[in-house]
Motif scaffolding. Sequence first.
Motif, mmCIF file in Angstrom:
data_model
loop_
_atom_site.group_PDB
_atom_site.id
_atom_site.type_symbol
_atom_site.label_atom_id
_atom_site.label_comp_id
_atom_site.label_asym_id
_atom_site.label_seq_id
_atom_site.Cartn_x
_atom_site.Cartn_y
_atom_site.Cartn_z
ATOM 1 N N CYS A 68 -5.761 -2.475 0.809
ATOM 2 C CA CYS A 68 -4.963 -2.383 2.026
ATOM 3 C C CYS A 68 -5.823 -2.722 3.240
ATOM 4 C CB CYS A 68 -4.403 -0.971 2.142
ATOM 5 S SG CYS A 68 -3.600 -0.647 3.710
ATOM 6 N N CYS A 122 -6.060 0.991 5.316
ATOM 7 C CA CYS A 122 -6.734 2.193 4.799
ATOM 8 C C CYS A 122 -7.678 1.885 3.634
ATOM 9 C CB CYS A 122 -5.702 3.228 4.370
ATOM 10 S SG CYS A 122 -4.840 2.775 2.860
ATOM 11 N N CYS A 125 0.869 -1.167 0.000
ATOM 12 C CA CYS A 125 0.000 0.000 0.000
ATOM 13 C C CYS A 125 0.908 1.220 0.000
ATOM 14 C CB CYS A 125 -0.898 0.010 1.224
ATOM 15 S SG CYS A 125 -1.823 1.572 1.355
ATOM 16 N N HIS A 171 -0.066 4.187 0.041
ATOM 17 C CA HIS A 171 -0.672 5.253 0.830
ATOM 18 C C HIS A 171 -0.160 5.219 2.270
ATOM 19 C CE1 HIS A 171 -3.587 8.259 1.873
ATOM 20 N NE2 HIS A 171 -3.994 7.520 2.868
ATOM 21 N N CYS A 172 -0.218 4.049 2.907
ATOM 22 C CA CYS A 172 0.301 4.004 4.285
ATOM 23 C C CYS A 172 1.639 3.293 4.394
ATOM 24 C CB CYS A 172 -0.732 3.462 5.279
ATOM 25 S SG CYS A 172 -1.696 2.073 4.801
HETATM 26 ZN ZN LIG Z 1 -3.008 1.546 3.249
#
Ligand SMILES: [Zn+2]
Length: 122
Positions: free
Chosen positions: A38, A41, A17, A19-20
Motif C-alpha cells: 500500500c 500504510c 489495501c 487496512h486503510c
Molecule cells: Zn494501506
Amino acid sequence: MDPTRKPSQLYRSKWACFHCRTAFVRYIRVEQSDQIRCLTCHTKATDMGYLFEPPRRSDYKQWRLMQLLAQHQLRYHRSGMIPKIRYLITENDKASYTEVQRNLMALYDDDQQLKKKEKREH
Ligand SMILES: [Zn+2]
C-alpha cells in the motif's frame, strides 16, 4: 497471482489495501504481484483485478466482503467476473457476511464437483 498470466508479462491491475480501505492502479510484472504494498500504510496489498470497483472508504461491510472474496481467490480480472460475483455471491449487495460465506462455500463445492466430472470424462 493470476495463474493464467505468463512470467515477466507486464500487466495493470488494481490493488486493494484492506487496512486503510483504498485501492490503486499499478503496472507490474507477474512475478512482482506478491510484493506490492500500500502506498499509504505499506501493508501488503491484494491484487483485486483491474475491474475492481473499490467501495467507499467508510463502507466497512463492503470492504470486509471484498476481503472475503480475495481470500477465496476471486478477482475482478475479467468482465465476466462482475455479474458472477454480483449474482452468485453478493446477491446484488443484499447478502449478509454470513450469506456471502455460504455462497462462496456453495460455489467452491460446485467447482470441485465440476473438476471431478471433467476428470471422469477424460
Ligand atoms: Zn494501506
